[in-house]
Enzyme design. Structure first.
Site, PDB file in Angstrom:
ATOM      1  N   ASN A 117       0.854  -1.187   0.000  1.00 55.70           N
ATOM      2  CA  ASN A 117       0.000   0.000   0.000  1.00 55.70           C
ATOM      3  C   ASN A 117       0.890   1.238   0.000  1.00 55.70           C
ATOM      4  OD1 ASN A 117      -1.892   2.011   0.361  1.00 55.70           O
ATOM      5  ND2 ASN A 117      -2.921   1.035   2.083  1.00 55.70           N
ATOM      6  N   ASP A 167      -8.787 -14.926 -18.112  1.00 54.83           N
ATOM      7  CA  ASP A 167      -9.390 -15.747 -17.067  1.00 54.83           C
ATOM      8  C   ASP A 167     -10.498 -16.638 -17.628  1.00 54.83           C
ATOM      9  OD1 ASP A 167      -9.803 -16.198 -14.115  1.00 54.83           O
ATOM     10  OD2 ASP A 167     -11.792 -15.440 -14.632  1.00 54.83           O
ATOM     11  N   GLU A 195      -6.356 -19.167 -19.357  1.00 51.45           N
ATOM     12  CA  GLU A 195      -6.473 -20.067 -18.216  1.00 51.45           C
ATOM     13  C   GLU A 195      -7.389 -21.227 -18.595  1.00 51.45           C
ATOM     14  OE1 GLU A 195      -7.970 -20.071 -13.559  1.00 51.45           O
ATOM     15  OE2 GLU A 195      -9.142 -19.093 -15.140  1.00 51.45           O
TER      16      GLU A 195
END
Length: 610
Positions: free
Chosen positions: A134, A324, A353
């Protein structure tokens, strides 16, 4: 004065009544000089579909205006010829007295830094942005969804700034390519930290940064000589996507009336005995209730999605795409999409994938496959079969005879593939249990597996945290596989991005991996050479293979037993015949290979033959 005031109100009300509302135009802009000169412009606004459209712009012509079921949409198909120059097209929309002008920018294409593609010379480093670091706490909160680092399914606050801050760490490790889990907007009520529920295909998630921040990160990655892969999902979107409840047509989604689950039977699409209904159950069903299934058989949606990927390649200069849930989308659309991207960017690479645990189905999906009568145009597949083989070959408990034979048996089926160089190989990723287990007390298994991964055929992919010995089991929930990197958040008491924050075992693992990665960059045998291997047998329980190029020969020996082994060199004469010595890349020690080779229990040798 009162009459003037009333007249002004009347004029304002009259103008408002005649005005037309356009709330979205996608793609938001485009470029001149594209190979495919046709562009679809989707216009969204209240009753915009009732309007007439016109414009005048040199080198650009309006081919077709498509009005669909929903009057809030218009699809403009325009032709941007070679003569068109950068500038602003003024689209004129009119319906009776109602008129509005919308400027649409055509940009000039820049000299590309991206669209380089990725290949066997690369090593991919997979990062889940929310869990890496972060770097900007000001963008943590969106729609009052809090940061909950103690919740494995919650938002943790990782962002582009955090990745940018640690690019030196990634570069020093030695990887060449960064794959980020999806970065597009996921404006879901809770969670969706993983990024797989897209709510806007043209905006990155504000919790990661802005579109421009994404471009700046990619520019910095390219500046360090590395590449970037973007994770895309065209099988589904998020249930809070902006078009939910106001679709262009009644067939924009599969099962638009509501959730119908997919069968997840991935073999149906290639099964010669499967009826069409079985394929439909796989392709048309929703992945989960919060991920509505897109109907790519709708021609306008298909074009929208194809253009979206090309827009991101051109805008952000990405080098590759990981797609994906590849088998869950319409196969004809996927082939069309991959071909359109290849035509525009010949060096580009898309990896799909395809979660199969045997080589045949994986090979079926790769382009130019002899197993598939249809052309998929998919350059690279993900080798889940070899991942499973690695779990068997490198058992945690060390039990079982000849475990390394599992590697041999997987690779012996490589005759099925059309292109051995374009297979993505990995020990784990964000959807699987971590390869490393918390009960491990030594690095034997770690060292063997990573040496194998980085020297066998294909394109290696590492999951962030592997270098830090991260663990996590699928049975404990996906969030447990996607832990924060200690030191990536303000206030972390331990910083594992620094050597001083790591344990001795972690530093040994980090240095070992860095040594292999930095060496691999220079090894033509490993990145370009052919693979020659010998069957692992019960006599010595070792797996021996070589990578051979005109410039170099590398011999790799893995000992699968807990005993010291001595190998008869004469068995490997095709590889060792003209060489007298081999320098071990790992230890730096030179070994005489004109006589039998001895290898330690659970040992590994990576020998540059001399």
């Amino acid at each position: 004065m009162k009459k003037i005031f009333i007249l002004a109100i009347i004029l304002v009300c009259s103008f408002a009544a005649q005005a037309m509302d356009i709330s979205r135009v996608e793609p938001t802009f485009w470029w001149t000089g594209m190979k495919n000169t046709e562009l679809q412009v989707m216009v969204y606004g209240k009753d915009i579909g009732r309007s007439q459209v016109s414009f005048e712009y040199p080198g650009v012509r309006l081919k077709e205006v498509v009005k669909v079921e929903n009057p809030n949409y218009l699809f403009l198909y325009i032709d941007i010829t070679e003569e068109a120059k950068p500038g602003f097209i003024r689209f004129n929309f009119s319906e009776g007295k109602k008129k509005v002008i919308k400027e649409y920018e055509l940009k000039e294409r820049i000299s590309p830094m991206g669209a380089q593609g990725f290949d066997a010379s690369d090593v991919m480093y997979l990062i889940m942005p929310d869990r890496f670091a972060n770097g900007d706490v000001s963008n943590d909160i969106l729609d009052d969804v809090p940061i909950e680092r103690d919740d494995t399914f919650g938002r943790h606050g990782g962002d582009f700034a955090g990745i940018m801050k640690h690019l030196d760490y990634i570069e020093d490790l030695g990887v060449t390519t960064i794959w980020l889990n999806p970065v597009l907007e996921n404006r879901m009520p809770k969670g969706s930290y993983h990024g797989y529920s897209t709510t806007d295909f043209y905006k990155v998630d504000p919790r990661f940064g802005s579109n421009e921040d994404y471009r700046m990160l990619i520019e910095a990655i390219h500046g360090k000589g590395m590449k970037i892969v973007m994770d895309m999902i065209y099988n589904h979107c998020g249930s809070h996507h902006w078009w939910m409840g106001d679709f262009p047509s009644s067939d924009w989604l599969n099962h638009q009336e509501g959730f119908v689950p997919t069968s997840h039977d991935l073999y149906a699409v290639m099964d010669p005995h499967a009826p069409a209904s079985e394929v439909d159950r796989l392709v048309d069903g929703w992945f989960v209730p919060t991920m509505p299934d897109l109907n790519q058989r709708n021609a306008h949606l298909a074009t929208y999605l194809i253009q979206n990927s090309i827009w991101w390649i051109e805008y952000a200069q990405i080098d590759g795409i990981r797609h994906d849930t590849h088998p869950y989308a319409d196969a004809d659309f996927l082939a069309h999409w991959c071909k359109a991207v290849q035509d525009e960017y010949p060096d580009f690479n898309i990896v799909g994938e395809s979660w199969y645990v045997s080589s045949g189905p994986l090979a079926w999906w790769q382009q130019n496959s002899m197993l598939n009568e249809q052309q998929t145009n998919l350059k690279t597949v993900m080798d889940f079969n070899l991942m499973n083989g690695c779990e068997k070959a490198f058992p945690v408990d060390g039990t079982g005879r000849n475990p390394l034979r599992a590697l041999y048996e997987v690779l012996a089926q490589d005759f099925l593939y059309a292109d051995l160089a374009n297979i993505l190989i990995f020990l784990d990723n964000h959807d699987t249990s971590r390869f490393l287990k918390k009960e491990e007390k030594t690095l034997d298994r770690y060292k063997q597996a990573l040496a194998f991964l980085l020297t066998t055929r294909g394109i290696p992919q590492l999951y962030y945290g592997t270098e830090l010995l991260m663990t996590g089991e699928k049975k404990d929930g996906d969030g447990n596989l996607r832990k924060d990197v200690p030191g990536g958040w303000p206030g972390d008491t331990v910083n594992q991005f620094e050597k001083s924050g790591r344990s001795d075992m972690q530093n040994e693992a980090w240095d070992y991996l860095r040594n292999l990665l930095q060496w691999r960059k220079k090894s033509k045998a490993v990145t370009e050479g052919k693979l020659l291997h010998y069957a692992s047998d019960y006599e010595n329980e070792c797996y021996v293979y070589a990578r051979i190029s005109p410039e170099e020969t590398v011999l790799v020996i893995l000992n699968g037993s807990d005993k010291k082994q001595t190998l008869p060199v004469k068995r490997y004469h095709e590889v060792t015949g003209s060489f007298g010595k081999g320098k071990d890349v790992i230890s730096g020690v030179t070994i005489d290979i004109e006589k039998d080779i001895t290898i330690a229990p659970k040992g590994v040798l990576v020998l540059e033959l001399q």
